[in-house]
Design an enzyme around this catalytic site. Structure first.
Site, PDB file in Angstrom:
ATOM      1  N   GLY A 247       0.820  -1.196   0.000  1.00  0.00           N
ATOM      2  CA  GLY A 247       0.000   0.000   0.000  1.00  0.00           C
ATOM      3  C   GLY A 247       0.857   1.250   0.000  1.00  0.00           C
ATOM      4  O   GLY A 247       2.002   1.235   0.440  1.00  0.00           O
ATOM      5  N   SER A 248       0.306   2.342  -0.505  1.00  0.00           N
ATOM      6  CA  SER A 248       1.007   3.627  -0.458  1.00  0.00           C
ATOM      7  C   SER A 248       0.795   4.275   0.912  1.00  0.00           C
ATOM      8  O   SER A 248      -0.022   3.811   1.703  1.00  0.00           O
ATOM      9  CB  SER A 248       0.486   4.544  -1.568  1.00  0.00           C
ATOM     10  OG  SER A 248       0.826   4.002  -2.820  1.00  0.00           O
ATOM     11  N   GLY A 249       1.532   5.353   1.180  1.00  0.00           N
ATOM     12  CA  GLY A 249       1.401   6.030   2.463  1.00  0.00           C
ATOM     13  C   GLY A 249       2.579   5.778   3.388  1.00  0.00           C
ATOM     14  O   GLY A 249       2.601   6.261   4.516  1.00  0.00           O
ATOM     15  N   HIS A 250       3.563   4.979   2.885  1.00  0.00           N
ATOM     16  CA  HIS A 250       4.735   4.652   3.706  1.00  0.00           C
ATOM     17  C   HIS A 250       6.007   5.280   3.132  1.00  0.00           C
ATOM     18  O   HIS A 250       7.116   4.828   3.409  1.00  0.00           O
ATOM     19  CB  HIS A 250       4.914   3.141   3.787  1.00  0.00           C
ATOM     20  CG  HIS A 250       3.680   2.407   4.211  1.00  0.00           C
ATOM     21  ND1 HIS A 250       3.048   2.669   5.402  1.00  0.00           N
ATOM     22  CD2 HIS A 250       2.932   1.446   3.606  1.00  0.00           C
ATOM     23  CE1 HIS A 250       1.981   1.890   5.512  1.00  0.00           C
ATOM     24  NE2 HIS A 250       1.887   1.142   4.427  1.00  0.00           N
TER      25      HIS A 250
ATOM     26  N   ASP B 198      -1.345  -8.355   1.244  1.00  0.00           N
ATOM     27  CA  ASP B 198      -0.080  -8.342   0.493  1.00  0.00           C
ATOM     28  C   ASP B 198       0.369  -9.759   0.167  1.00  0.00           C
ATOM     29  O   ASP B 198       0.765 -10.060  -0.953  1.00  0.00           O
ATOM     30  CB  ASP B 198       1.012  -7.627   1.301  1.00  0.00           C
ATOM     31  CG  ASP B 198       0.797  -6.120   1.338  1.00  0.00           C
ATOM     32  OD1 ASP B 198       1.001  -5.472   0.313  1.00  0.00           O
ATOM     33  OD2 ASP B 198       0.399  -5.606   2.396  1.00  0.00           O
TER      34      ASP B 198
ATOM     35  N   HIS C 266      -0.108   1.048   9.734  1.00  0.00           N
ATOM     36  CA  HIS C 266      -1.391   1.471   9.167  1.00  0.00           C
ATOM     37  C   HIS C 266      -2.321   2.005  10.253  1.00  0.00           C
ATOM     38  O   HIS C 266      -3.525   2.079  10.053  1.00  0.00           O
ATOM     39  CB  HIS C 266      -2.111   0.296   8.505  1.00  0.00           C
ATOM     40  CG  HIS C 266      -1.278  -0.439   7.525  1.00  0.00           C
ATOM     41  ND1 HIS C 266      -0.707  -1.651   7.799  1.00  0.00           N
ATOM     42  CD2 HIS C 266      -0.925  -0.127   6.258  1.00  0.00           C
ATOM     43  CE1 HIS C 266      -0.025  -2.062   6.740  1.00  0.00           C
ATOM     44  NE2 HIS C 266      -0.126  -1.162   5.797  1.00  0.00           N
TER      45      HIS C 266
END
Lengths: 216, 331
Positions: free
Chosen positions: B53-56, B109, B218
């Site tokens: 996921g993006s955001g990291h 994932d 998250h």
């Protein structure tokens, strides 16, 4: 036991399943927000929307192609854990069905059983883990029991499967999640229905509806 | 929600657009959300693909380049990328020697990368996978999805990236990845929640005088919540469960003190000072370190600590040249 399920009925099933997850998207998301990451309704509505669109576009004439098209569309548009799980269910069911234009009861049962096997292989969940398996496994079992009783119409077995899925879904309320993101909550996951078991129940209810409708 | 965005649904593609403009040495596919090197590595070398996921950020796109990743697949915010996209990345970077998938241990994932590996195998590409699970905050792996993959992912991507660059085989690179994973542990904490753009409000409510110990990346729940403590005490609470889980005494270590996105460097360095002192007391020699924002959780304030018990090969590969937006040395 009597009756067959034509490819048109299966198409009708997919359309009805799309409509059901679309109508129930907020409820599914609400269930997911309690124990997951609050996107199950949106993901399933998007995935089944894409699947039905692909099916209309490709107009497959054989059951295996129909179910594989559905599975691939789900895999490539749902994301999260549900995409691979539902995608694998339809891919394996399609492979089991083969290039035919209709399924009799035992062939449909075999396809559903193969789909279940795929979900178990993929997710490695067992009954009682508070996942969609808790609705899927009893539904497939009930369908086979219905057929085996010998004198039941296919439609009645499908309804029996849907009822078993619903009972399995309701039983997830008291379970502690042991798979997926909900497992991090441990005991705090008790008291919430599993969103995957809820969408799986919709899948079997719409299958029963589509078969019942075709018999009229 | 106060963010530098246009519309929540456009965040990912517009951010990737910026990445492409800022880094001409990268090639960004705005359809599949796959980031690759503009100049692929030589034929016959193992390729490394990571994603999630993006955001990291800078994980994973910021670690694409010589010495580290060949491709990163960016999912939606906090959502795994789908198998067809991982497969697209795998296909794009395979140089005939196979591909290693680096996967963080989250159910979505793991399942999506597993399917992607099967699809790649059907295309005749050999894929091996490492599932990173370094988060000691998740205690009981028998009744959960298991330990989450967090900070160690950064160290692992650097080390196996260097091994692939120097021409090690796929099975050697995969063995090395497994060794790094076995020898590294992480633990994180939060001072504030993050806010997912699509949700528009903080994921969890954390009062000003409290902190959450043992968070994931998250905004998942931590081990427990308690009154905000001084840095020295927080450092102890991060280090203790790590050292309880792996014996690093007398060994060289690579240590990362990572910011979750909204904590300034002055605080991260202060925390590093506390951690370094306590590690020294525990008999651990810090051979290499990273301090900064490497694997973040949007705008969460807080930090995570990663300790890797390093052997000579890991240290040698750590020092090898790396040329990416997020890590750069020796070039």
């Amino acid at each position: 036991m009597a009756g067959v399920v034509t490819i048109d009925v299966l198409r009708e099933w997919l359309t009805r399943f799309r409509d059901a997850v679309t109508e129930q998207r907020e409820w599914l998301t609400e269930l997911d927000s309690a124990i997951g990451d609050a996107d199950h309704g949106a993901n399933m509505a998007r995935g089944m929307g894409a699947a039905v669109e692909k099916v209309v576009q490709a107009a497959p004439e054989k059951v295996d192609a129909l179910l594989k098209t559905t599975g691939m569309a789900l895999v490539s548009s749902v994301g999260g854990a549900s995409g691979p799980l539902y995608g694998t269910f339809f891919l394996r069911a399609g492979a089991s069905a083969g290039p035919v234009s209709e399924l009799d009861g035992p062939a449909l049962a075999a396809a559903l059983r193969a789909g279940l096997g795929g979900v178990v292989d993929r997710g490695k969940a067992e009954p009682g883990d508070k996942t969609l398996i808790d609705a899927l496994l009893p539904a497939v079992d009930a369908f086979e029991v219905g057929l085996a009783s010998g004198d039941e119409e296919l439609a009645a077995s499908a309804r029996r499967a849907a009822d078993a899925a619903a009972a399995g879904r309701d039983a997830t309320l008291d379970l502690v999640a042991r798979k997926g993101r909900a497992s991090y909550l441990g005991e705090r996951s008790v008291g919430h229905l599993d969103p995957g078991a809820a969408s799986t129940t919709l899948m079997f209810e719409t299958l029963a509806d589509a078969i019942a409708e075709s018999g009229r | 929600m106060k963010k530098l965005i246009n519309a929540p649904e456009d965040v990912l593609v517009e951010s990737l657009t910026g990445v492409a403009l800022a880094h001409p040495e990268l090639s960004v596919d705005l359809e599949t959300h796959v980031i690759t090197r503009a100049t692929p590595k030589a034929e016959g070398k193992v390729a490394i693909v990571s994603g999630g996921g993006s955001g990291h950020e800078p994980l994973h796109g910021g670690f694409v380049g010589p010495g580290m990743l060949d491709a990163a697949v960016a999912g939606e915010v906090f959502t795994s990328p789908t198998p067809d996209r991982v497969q697209a990345a795998t296909q794009a970077v395979d140089r005939g020697a196979g591909v290693l998938h680096i996967v963080k241990n989250y159910t979505g994932d793991v399942l999506n990368f597993e399917m992607a590996a099967e699809l790649a195998a059907m295309d005749g590409i050999e894929v091996q996978s490492i599932i990173v699970n370094d988060d000691v905050a998740v205690q009981d792996s028998l009744y959960t999805a298991g330990r989450r993959g967090v900070g160690l992912t950064v160290l692992l991507e650097k080390i196996v990236g260097a091994a692939a660059e120097e021409g090690q085989t796929l099975s050697d690179v995969a063995d090395l990845a497994a060794r790094v994973n076995a020898q590294g542990r992480s633990m994180g904490m939060a001072l504030t929640s993050c806010t997912v753009p699509a949700a528009g409000k903080p994921t969890f409510d954390l009062p000003d005088d409290q902190m959450e110990i043992g968070i994931g990346i998250h905004g998942e729940p931590g081990r427990h919540r308690e009154a905000l403590a001084p840095a020295k005490e927080i450092a102890r609470q991060l280090l203790e469960p790590i050292l309880a889980d792996i014996d690093v005494t007398g060994s060289p270590a690579i240590v990362m003190l990572n910011g979750m996105g909204a904590t300034p460097l002055i605080e991260l360095y202060l925390m590093y000072g506390e951690v370094a002192e306590q590690l020294k007391e525990a008999g651990v020699t810090i051979e290499r370190n990273l301090v900064g924002n490497y694997i973040t959780s949007l705008d969460m304030a807080g930090c995570s600590l990663t300790v890797l018990k390093a052997d000579d090969e890991m240290l040698r590969l750590w020092d090898a040249p790396v040329q990416t937006p997020g890590l750069r040395w020796g070039v």
